[in-house]
Write a protein that holds these residues in place. Structure first.
Motif, PDB file in Angstrom:
ATOM      1  N   ARG A   1      10.847  46.171  13.850  1.00  0.00           N
ATOM      2  CA  ARG A   1      11.536  44.984  13.330  1.00  0.00           C
ATOM      3  C   ARG A   1      10.950  44.620  11.968  1.00  0.00           C
ATOM      4  O   ARG A   1       9.941  45.158  11.541  1.00  0.00           O
ATOM      5  N   SER A   2      11.604  43.679  11.322  1.00  0.00           N
ATOM      6  CA  SER A   2      11.112  43.160  10.050  1.00  0.00           C
ATOM      7  C   SER A   2       9.873  42.306  10.273  1.00  0.00           C
ATOM      8  O   SER A   2       9.733  41.623  11.290  1.00  0.00           O
ATOM      9  N   LYS A   3       8.970  42.299   9.289  1.00  0.00           N
ATOM     10  CA  LYS A   3       7.814  41.413   9.328  1.00  0.00           C
ATOM     11  C   LYS A   3       8.183  39.963   9.031  1.00  0.00           C
ATOM     12  O   LYS A   3       7.385  39.062   9.304  1.00  0.00           O
ATOM     13  N   VAL A   4       9.358  39.734   8.472  1.00  0.00           N
ATOM     14  CA  VAL A   4       9.737  38.402   7.999  1.00  0.00           C
ATOM     15  C   VAL A   4      10.080  37.491   9.175  1.00  0.00           C
ATOM     16  O   VAL A   4      10.831  37.875  10.077  1.00  0.00           O
ATOM     17  N   ARG A   5       9.555  36.284   9.148  1.00  0.00           N
ATOM     18  CA  ARG A   5       9.827  35.295  10.191  1.00  0.00           C
ATOM     19  C   ARG A   5      11.088  34.503   9.830  1.00  0.00           C
ATOM     20  O   ARG A   5      11.149  33.866   8.781  1.00  0.00           O
ATOM     21  N   GLU A   6      12.060  34.511  10.734  1.00  0.00           N
ATOM     22  CA  GLU A   6      13.321  33.829  10.446  1.00  0.00           C
ATOM     23  C   GLU A   6      13.119  32.330  10.254  1.00  0.00           C
ATOM     24  O   GLU A   6      13.786  31.710   9.414  1.00  0.00           O
ATOM     25  N   GLU A   7      12.180  31.736  10.983  1.00  0.00           N
ATOM     26  CA  GLU A   7      11.979  30.295  10.821  1.00  0.00           C
ATOM     27  C   GLU A   7      11.501  29.943   9.427  1.00  0.00           C
ATOM     28  O   GLU A   7      11.850  28.891   8.872  1.00  0.00           O
ATOM     29  N   ALA A   8      10.705  30.829   8.829  1.00  0.00           N
ATOM     30  CA  ALA A   8      10.251  30.603   7.450  1.00  0.00           C
ATOM     31  C   ALA A   8      11.427  30.694   6.486  1.00  0.00           C
ATOM     32  O   ALA A   8      11.560  29.873   5.564  1.00  0.00           O
ATOM     33  N   VAL A   9      12.296  31.684   6.687  1.00  0.00           N
ATOM     34  CA  VAL A   9      13.452  31.863   5.812  1.00  0.00           C
ATOM     35  C   VAL A   9      14.372  30.656   5.895  1.00  0.00           C
ATOM     36  O   VAL A   9      14.834  30.132   4.871  1.00  0.00           O
ATOM     37  N   ARG A  10      14.653  30.208   7.093  1.00  0.00           N
ATOM     38  CA  ARG A  10      15.580  29.077   7.230  1.00  0.00           C
ATOM     39  C   ARG A  10      14.975  27.792   6.663  1.00  0.00           C
ATOM     40  O   ARG A  10      15.660  27.003   6.005  1.00  0.00           O
ATOM     41  N   HIS A  11      13.702  27.567   6.907  1.00  0.00           N
ATOM     42  CA  HIS A  11      13.046  26.381   6.354  1.00  0.00           C
ATOM     43  C   HIS A  11      13.113  26.414   4.826  1.00  0.00           C
ATOM     44  O   HIS A  11      13.506  25.432   4.183  1.00  0.00           O
ATOM     45  N   ASP A  12      12.737  27.549   4.242  1.00  0.00           N
ATOM     46  CA  ASP A  12      12.718  27.657   2.791  1.00  0.00           C
ATOM     47  C   ASP A  12      14.134  27.617   2.214  1.00  0.00           C
ATOM     48  O   ASP A  12      14.355  27.055   1.136  1.00  0.00           O
ATOM     49  N   GLY A  13      15.085  28.203   2.917  1.00  0.00           N
ATOM     50  CA  GLY A  13      16.458  28.194   2.431  1.00  0.00           C
ATOM     51  C   GLY A  13      17.047  26.800   2.406  1.00  0.00           C
ATOM     52  O   GLY A  13      17.725  26.413   1.443  1.00  0.00           O
ATOM     53  N   ARG A  14      16.797  26.024   3.458  1.00  0.00           N
ATOM     54  CA  ARG A  14      17.273  24.641   3.464  1.00  0.00           C
ATOM     55  C   ARG A  14      16.638  23.858   2.324  1.00  0.00           C
ATOM     56  O   ARG A  14      17.304  23.063   1.640  1.00  0.00           O
TER      57      ARG A  14
END
Length: 292
Positions: free
Chosen positions: A196-209
């Motif tokens: 899987r990807s190392k990227v955490r989806e919660e970090a992406v969504r938080h930063d995207g918002r």
């Protein structure tokens, strides 16, 4: 080219994994995009003169910094960049660049602590993005990021299957090269059969918002910027076609006039290949020239 050295450097509450490209005395600091990693700057680093070293951190929630604790958010990442600049500059200002979300993060860092930096190159990001009134930021993220978000919730049977997912991406597959492949392979983790990807989806969504709801802060930062700056932007977007990440109307609003941000359209590039394709040479050349 030689692969980067991997460093773990201190920030508030933990450490960040930082990739060092080069051994020269001239220091550059580079911030990646919302689902990326420091490896996205591999091609740009190769085109820098020998007297440069480029340090590209994996931001919190990504790459080797996936387990560095939150909170996330662009202000948090900007604080991390300032801390790294203090450490790496050792009393001297460093050159700063950022791509996509990293451009917004770099802009905030330069606005917060301009004395730490001697230039700022924004790459296909950094300008306030118009968001329709009342729009759900998560829905906008899903519509905008598309495949980049989709991969974060999936597992893959092998590293090759993960690479194949990226090869099918319309913005990457037609331009496939060793830099793109190194970027993809650096991102994969997990157990055999469930990669899987190392990227955490919660970090992406938080930063995207945060990115979508902070247009005012980006505008203020651009207006009061105290370091030499330039924007490079791509004519094609996240899927390798129009519309671009930065609409022509947005670029026109913030660039081109006296006292405004200088800007350059990098022909033939899309949102990803402006860093990972042949345009990487242009990025490196403009980055160096900006301090002249």
């Amino acid at each position: 080219m030689n692969e980067p050295a991997e460093l773990d450097l201190p920030v508030e509450g933990g450490t960040l994994r930082v990739l060092r490209f080069g051994e020269g005395p001239q220091t550059a600091l580079a911030a990646h995009g919302i689902t990326g990693s420091g490896m996205s700057f591999r091609a740009v680093a190769r085109h820098l003169p020998d007297e440069w070293s480029l340090f590209a951190p994996d931001l919190r929630g990504r790459g080797g910094s996936a387990d560095t604790p939150g909170p996330y958010g662009l202000d948090r990442h900007a604080g991390d960049l300032c801390r790294l600049a203090e450490h790496l500059g050792d009393g001297r200002p460093v050159a700063l660049t950022g791509h996509s979300m990293g451009a917004y993060t770099a802009l905030k860092a330069a606005a917060r602590r301009p004395g730490l930096f001697n230039r700022l190159l924004l790459v296909d990001g950094g300008l306030p993005l118009p968001v329709p009134p009342g729009a759900d930021p998560d829905a906008v993220l899903d519509a905008t990021l598309g495949p980049a978000l989709a991969r974060l919730g999936r597992t893959y049977g092998s590293d090759e299957a993960y690479v194949d997912f990226f090869r099918a991406h319309p913005a990457l597959g037609p331009h496939w090269n060793a830099d793109i492949e190194a970027y993809v392979r650096y991102d994969v983790t997990g157990t055999p059969g469930a990669r899987r990807s190392k990227v955490r989806e919660e970090a992406v969504r938080h930063d995207g918002r945060d990115l979508l709801t902070s247009a005012g802060s980006f505008g203020a930062a651009l207006t009061g910027l105290g370091v030499p700056a330039r924007l490079l932007h791509a004519p094609l977007g996240l899927l390798g076609q129009e519309p671009p990440m930065l609409a022509a109307s947005v670029v026109e609003d913030w660039t081109g006039g006296p006292g405004r941000l200088p800007a350059e359209l990098v022909e033939g590039s899309n949102h990803y290949t402006i860093l990972l394709g042949t345009a990487a040479r242009t990025v490196a050349e403009r980055f160096v020239a900006l301090g002249g």
